[in-house]
Write a protein that holds these residues in place. Structure first.
Motif, PDB file in Angstrom:
ATOM      1  N   UNK A   1       0.832  -1.203   0.000  1.00 58.73           N
ATOM      2  CA  UNK A   1       0.000   0.000   0.000  1.00 58.73           C
ATOM      3  C   UNK A   1       0.868   1.255   0.000  1.00 58.73           C
ATOM      4  N   UNK A   2       1.961   1.224   0.767  1.00 60.76           N
ATOM      5  CA  UNK A   2       2.866   2.376   0.776  1.00 60.76           C
ATOM      6  C   UNK A   2       3.483   2.587  -0.601  1.00 60.76           C
ATOM      7  N   UNK A   3       3.909   1.495  -1.212  1.00 62.16           N
ATOM      8  CA  UNK A   3       4.493   1.604  -2.553  1.00 62.16           C
ATOM      9  C   UNK A   3       3.474   2.136  -3.550  1.00 62.16           C
ATOM     10  N   UNK A   4       2.232   1.651  -3.444  1.00 63.11           N
ATOM     11  CA  UNK A   4       1.183   2.131  -4.347  1.00 63.11           C
ATOM     12  C   UNK A   4       0.927   3.618  -4.121  1.00 63.11           C
ATOM     13  N   UNK A   5       0.929   4.064  -2.854  1.00 62.76           N
ATOM     14  CA  UNK A   5       0.722   5.474  -2.548  1.00 62.76           C
ATOM     15  C   UNK A   5       1.843   6.344  -3.096  1.00 62.76           C
ATOM     16  N   UNK A   6       3.073   5.891  -2.925  1.00 64.37           N
ATOM     17  CA  UNK A   6       4.212   6.648  -3.450  1.00 64.37           C
ATOM     18  C   UNK A   6       4.140   6.682  -4.974  1.00 64.37           C
ATOM     19  N   UNK A   7       3.767   5.550  -5.569  1.00 64.72           N
ATOM     20  CA  UNK A   7       3.640   5.500  -7.029  1.00 64.72           C
ATOM     21  C   UNK A   7       2.571   6.463  -7.533  1.00 64.72           C
ATOM     22  N   UNK A   8       1.431   6.507  -6.830  1.00 67.95           N
ATOM     23  CA  UNK A   8       0.346   7.411  -7.216  1.00 67.95           C
ATOM     24  C   UNK A   8       0.798   8.861  -7.100  1.00 67.95           C
ATOM     25  N   UNK A   9       1.490   9.185  -6.006  1.00 63.74           N
ATOM     26  CA  UNK A   9       1.984  10.553  -5.821  1.00 63.74           C
ATOM     27  C   UNK A   9       3.016  10.897  -6.888  1.00 63.74           C
ATOM     28  N   UNK A  10       3.899   9.958  -7.195  1.00 63.39           N
ATOM     29  CA  UNK A  10       4.927  10.217  -8.200  1.00 63.39           C
ATOM     30  C   UNK A  10       4.295  10.449  -9.569  1.00 63.39           C
ATOM     31  N   UNK A  11       3.282   9.648  -9.917  1.00 62.21           N
ATOM     32  CA  UNK A  11       2.601   9.838 -11.203  1.00 62.21           C
ATOM     33  C   UNK A  11       1.987  11.226 -11.295  1.00 62.21           C
ATOM     34  N   UNK A  12       1.439  11.715 -10.189  1.00 65.03           N
ATOM     35  CA  UNK A  12       0.843  13.052 -10.185  1.00 65.03           C
ATOM     36  C   UNK A  12       1.906  14.139 -10.290  1.00 65.03           C
ATOM     37  N   UNK A  13       3.112  13.855  -9.796  1.00 69.39           N
ATOM     38  CA  UNK A  13       4.170  14.872  -9.793  1.00 69.39           C
ATOM     39  C   UNK A  13       5.066  14.836 -11.039  1.00 69.39           C
ATOM     40  N   UNK A  14       5.032  13.776 -11.827  1.00 68.56           N
ATOM     41  CA  UNK A  14       5.881  13.692 -13.023  1.00 68.56           C
ATOM     42  C   UNK A  14       5.647  14.849 -14.005  1.00 68.56           C
ATOM     43  N   UNK A  15       4.385  15.216 -14.269  1.00 66.79           N
ATOM     44  CA  UNK A  15       4.189  16.354 -15.190  1.00 66.79           C
ATOM     45  C   UNK A  15       4.803  17.646 -14.663  1.00 66.79           C
ATOM     46  N   UNK A  16       4.803  17.831 -13.361  1.00 66.12           N
ATOM     47  CA  UNK A  16       5.392  19.041 -12.773  1.00 66.12           C
ATOM     48  C   UNK A  16       6.905  19.011 -12.949  1.00 66.12           C
ATOM     49  N   UNK A  17       7.481  17.845 -12.762  1.00 64.87           N
ATOM     50  CA  UNK A  17       8.917  17.685 -13.009  1.00 64.87           C
ATOM     51  C   UNK A  17       9.250  18.068 -14.445  1.00 64.87           C
ATOM     52  N   UNK A  18       8.442  17.567 -15.366  1.00 64.26           N
ATOM     53  CA  UNK A  18       8.679  17.860 -16.787  1.00 64.26           C
ATOM     54  C   UNK A  18       8.520  19.350 -17.067  1.00 64.26           C
ATOM     55  N   UNK A  19       7.491  19.991 -16.454  1.00 67.35           N
ATOM     56  CA  UNK A  19       7.283  21.435 -16.642  1.00 67.35           C
ATOM     57  C   UNK A  19       8.459  22.234 -16.103  1.00 67.35           C
ATOM     58  N   UNK A  20       8.962  21.873 -14.930  1.00 67.43           N
ATOM     59  CA  UNK A  20      10.121  22.576 -14.354  1.00 67.43           C
ATOM     60  C   UNK A  20      11.348  22.400 -15.237  1.00 67.43           C
ATOM     61  N   UNK A  21      11.529  21.219 -15.787  1.00 65.05           N
ATOM     62  CA  UNK A  21      12.665  20.971 -16.674  1.00 65.05           C
ATOM     63  C   UNK A  21      12.573  21.877 -17.905  1.00 65.05           C
TER      64      UNK A  21
ATOM     65  N   UNK B   1      10.896  24.714 -18.070  1.00 63.91           N
ATOM     66  CA  UNK B   1      11.041  26.101 -17.621  1.00 63.91           C
ATOM     67  C   UNK B   1      12.515  26.461 -17.453  1.00 63.91           C
ATOM     68  N   UNK B   2      13.298  25.543 -16.897  1.00 58.63           N
ATOM     69  CA  UNK B   2      14.737  25.805 -16.743  1.00 58.63           C
ATOM     70  C   UNK B   2      15.425  25.937 -18.103  1.00 58.63           C
ATOM     71  N   UNK B   3      15.064  25.113 -19.053  1.00 56.18           N
ATOM     72  CA  UNK B   3      15.657  25.204 -20.398  1.00 56.18           C
ATOM     73  C   UNK B   3      15.276  26.526 -21.073  1.00 56.18           C
ATOM     74  N   UNK B   4      14.011  26.925 -20.886  1.00 57.24           N
ATOM     75  CA  UNK B   4      13.557  28.189 -21.475  1.00 57.24           C
ATOM     76  C   UNK B   4      14.237  29.373 -20.800  1.00 57.24           C
ATOM     77  N   UNK B   5      14.474  29.295 -19.491  1.00 57.25           N
ATOM     78  CA  UNK B   5      15.114  30.389 -18.750  1.00 57.25           C
ATOM     79  C   UNK B   5      16.538  30.614 -19.228  1.00 57.25           C
ATOM     80  N   UNK B   6      17.212  29.580 -19.666  1.00 56.31           N
ATOM     81  CA  UNK B   6      18.577  29.734 -20.164  1.00 56.31           C
ATOM     82  C   UNK B   6      18.588  30.534 -21.471  1.00 56.31           C
ATOM     83  N   UNK B   7      17.556  30.379 -22.272  1.00 55.09           N
ATOM     84  CA  UNK B   7      17.497  31.079 -23.558  1.00 55.09           C
ATOM     85  C   UNK B   7      16.877  32.473 -23.412  1.00 55.09           C
TER      86      UNK B   7
END
Length: 193
Positions: free
Chosen positions: A86-106, A108-114
């Protein structure tokens, strides 16, 4: 030994029966025992039989206990594994929700350099995505300016003079809860008259 001595030693059948009869009359006679003693012997025999029954019962109970202990240990192992799953499933669910934010920040950082000026809009978009991800996970943000101070969900860092009592005038750190369960308290400044 002479033959005559052997004949003397050899008894006739009648003589043997007579000797056996004499022995029977001089031997054990159950009628001759004391009745109290016989009752004691019978009581002792009953107690021995009961002791045998109790030993068998103890053996059965030990077997049942051993099976119960084994069942409990198996249950405990399964329950521990279920908690880990259950803990692993919870962490997996949270990670899935946070992956798009990780991608957006990545991105944003690339755009900030330019183009550093374009970052503000991108960071606001990432923040909005993060709040939506928290909401999908069941998290509710607490501690907004103008909200009534609640010590169950807010941590007052300082108190400042104001027009109303117990109103949040500044938020240092947002808090989050799931339903009525506090995950992290909001760190706020509260007003007092």
């Amino acid at each position: 030994m002479s033959e005559e001595n052997l004949k003397d030693q050899h008894l006739t059948e009648d003589q043997v029966d007579e000797e056996n009869t004499e022995e029977d009359t001089s031997g054990f006679d159950p009628e001759g025992f004391d009745p109290n003693m016989m009752a004691g012997v019978q009581e002792m025999m009953a107690k021995l039989q009961r002791a045998d029954e109790l030993e068998k019962e103890i053996g059965d109970l030990k077997g049942k206990y051993a099976r119960l202990l084994a069942d409990f240990e198996n249950y405990r192992r399964r329950t521990n594994q279920d908690v880990l799953d259950a803990q692993s499933a919870g962490v997996g669910k949270a990670a899935e929700a946070l992956f798009p934010i990780h991608d957006d920040l990545d991105r944003a950082l690339q755009a900030a350099q330019q183009n550093p000026e374009s970052v503000l809009g991108g960071i606001q978009g990432v923040y909005n995505n993060l709040i939506r991800a928290f909401e999908k996970l069941g998290l509710e943000q607490t501690g907004k300016e103008g909200e009534q101070f609640d010590p169950n969900f807010h941590e007052a860092l300082t108190v400042v003079p104001g027009e109303q009592d117990d109103v949040i005038v500044q938020v240092y750190q947002s808090g989050f809860r799931i339903g009525s369960k506090l995950i992290r308290p909001a760190r706020v400044v509260v007003s007092k008259k």
